[in-house]
Design a protein around this motif. Structure first.
Motif, PDB file in Angstrom:
ATOM      1  N   ALA A  62       1.210  -1.119   0.301  1.00  0.00           N
ATOM      2  CA  ALA A  62      -0.351  -0.429   0.125  1.00  0.00           C
ATOM      3  C   ALA A  62       0.866   0.796  -0.429  1.00  0.00           C
ATOM      4  CB  ALA A  62      -1.270  -0.003   1.639  1.00  0.00           C
ATOM      5  N   ALA A  63       1.891   0.639   0.504  1.00  0.00           N
ATOM      6  CA  ALA A  63       3.357   2.322   1.043  1.00  0.00           C
ATOM      7  C   ALA A  63       3.243   2.800  -1.187  1.00  0.00           C
ATOM      8  CB  ALA A  63       4.149   1.940   1.033  1.00  0.00           C
ATOM      9  N   ASP A  64       2.893   1.727  -2.080  1.00  0.00           N
ATOM     10  CA  ASP A  64       3.112   2.621  -2.978  1.00  0.00           C
ATOM     11  C   ASP A  64       2.731   3.661  -4.105  1.00  0.00           C
ATOM     12  OD1 ASP A  64       6.216   0.497  -3.675  1.00  0.00           O
ATOM     13  OD2 ASP A  64       5.002  -1.179  -3.039  1.00  0.00           O
ATOM     14  N   THR A  65       1.836   2.947  -3.464  1.00  0.00           N
ATOM     15  CA  THR A  65       0.749   4.234  -3.406  1.00  0.00           C
ATOM     16  C   THR A  65       0.646   5.679  -4.633  1.00  0.00           C
ATOM     17  OG1 THR A  65      -0.938   2.876  -2.106  1.00  0.00           O
ATOM     18  CG2 THR A  65      -1.967   4.950  -3.411  1.00  0.00           C
ATOM     19  N   ILE A 108      -5.646   4.175  -8.644  1.00  0.00           N
ATOM     20  CA  ILE A 108      -4.243   3.394  -8.215  1.00  0.00           C
ATOM     21  C   ILE A 108      -5.011   2.181  -7.197  1.00  0.00           C
ATOM     22  CG2 ILE A 108      -2.802   4.250  -6.627  1.00  0.00           C
ATOM     23  CD1 ILE A 108      -2.391   4.570 -10.174  1.00  0.00           C
ATOM     24  N   GLU A 109      -6.404   2.500  -5.508  1.00  0.00           N
ATOM     25  CA  GLU A 109      -6.799   2.204  -4.802  1.00  0.00           C
ATOM     26  C   GLU A 109      -7.316   1.296  -5.143  1.00  0.00           C
ATOM     27  OE1 GLU A 109      -6.613   5.538  -2.442  1.00  0.00           O
ATOM     28  OE2 GLU A 109      -5.534   5.755  -1.991  1.00  0.00           O
ATOM     29  N   ALA A 144       7.270  -4.617  -8.276  1.00  0.00           N
ATOM     30  CA  ALA A 144       7.897  -2.892  -7.760  1.00  0.00           C
ATOM     31  C   ALA A 144       9.306  -3.210  -8.489  1.00  0.00           C
ATOM     32  CB  ALA A 144       7.711  -2.115  -6.157  1.00  0.00           C
ATOM     33  N   ALA A 145      10.043  -2.613  -9.422  1.00  0.00           N
ATOM     34  CA  ALA A 145      11.194  -2.432  -9.384  1.00  0.00           C
ATOM     35  C   ALA A 145      12.136  -1.106  -8.631  1.00  0.00           C
ATOM     36  CB  ALA A 145      10.818  -1.805 -11.260  1.00  0.00           C
ATOM     37  N   GLN A 146      13.216  -1.980  -7.896  1.00  0.00           N
ATOM     38  CA  GLN A 146      13.911  -0.057  -7.287  1.00  0.00           C
ATOM     39  C   GLN A 146      15.396  -0.396  -8.315  1.00  0.00           C
ATOM     40  OE1 GLN A 146      11.292  -1.228  -2.917  1.00  0.00           O
ATOM     41  NE2 GLN A 146      14.128  -0.826  -3.517  1.00  0.00           N
TER      42      GLN A 146
END
Length: 186
Positions: free
Chosen positions: A17-20, A47-48, A69-71
């Motif tokens: 959820a922190a990636d919103t 998005i949510e 997710a790509a970092q």
């Protein structure tokens, strides 16, 4: 959930959820979304309620996700995401490869690096038999990533676009890589 995959420069991890905020910024860059929806913005509510739930879905055939997710490995900077998703919930045989990276990551080889690593993992650890990928025919950058990742052109086709966007009149393209073809390359 721990990291799914690491390369020399990338970490692919599960979404949270922190990636919103990251997703909101990514999907509101008109250039990033040009070949997805013509560059129209995506609401935070979308998005949510639609995007994030799709990205955190676990596939029963793997017991894990199909979107990552790509970092950037050294800085932890959010670059975007990769899709490596089974087309059928309960069968890992055919997966769809995809990627959406922010503009700062374009032209630096991240899409190819992440795609190649996912393909390798799919064929060696995940019982994948065929990787497929699609894009608009006019999306030359994405097509080049597919080719550099080992996929070959299969066909042109016309997708069902709810609203026509610039370039959609040229149709879409499908690329693929089979396990047999991949094994011949390695």
């Amino acid at each position: 959930m721990s990291n799914f995959l690491e390369t020399d420069r990338l970490v692919l991890r599960a979404f949270a959820a922190a990636d919103t905020d990251h997703l909101f910024a990514l999907d509101n860059d008109p250039e990033v979304m040009r070949f997805i929806n013509g560059g129209r913005p995506t609401s935070r509510e979308a998005i949510e309620t639609r995007v994030l739930p799709r990205l955190v879905h676990d596939y029963p055939c793997w017991g894990t996700r199909g979107y990552w997710a790509a970092q950037e490995k050294t800085t932890g900077t959010f670059l975007g995401w990769f899709e490596f998703r089974p087309l059928q919930e309960r069968s890992p045989a055919v997966v769809e490869l995809g990627y959406r990276l922010n503009q700062a990551a374009w032209g630096r080889g991240y899409a190819t690096e992440g795609s190649r690593a996912l393909i390798h993992k799919g064929f060696t650890d995940m019982e994948v038999e065929r990787v497929t990928a699609n894009t608009m025919a006019v999306n030359t950058r994405s097509r080049r990533v597919m080719e550099k990742s080992g996929l070959s052109f299969v066909r042109n086709f016309t997708g069902d676009w709810p609203e026509a966007i610039e370039g959609s009149e040229h149709g879409e393209v499908e690329y693929e890589l089979t396990r047999t073809a991949w094994e011949h390359l390695h």
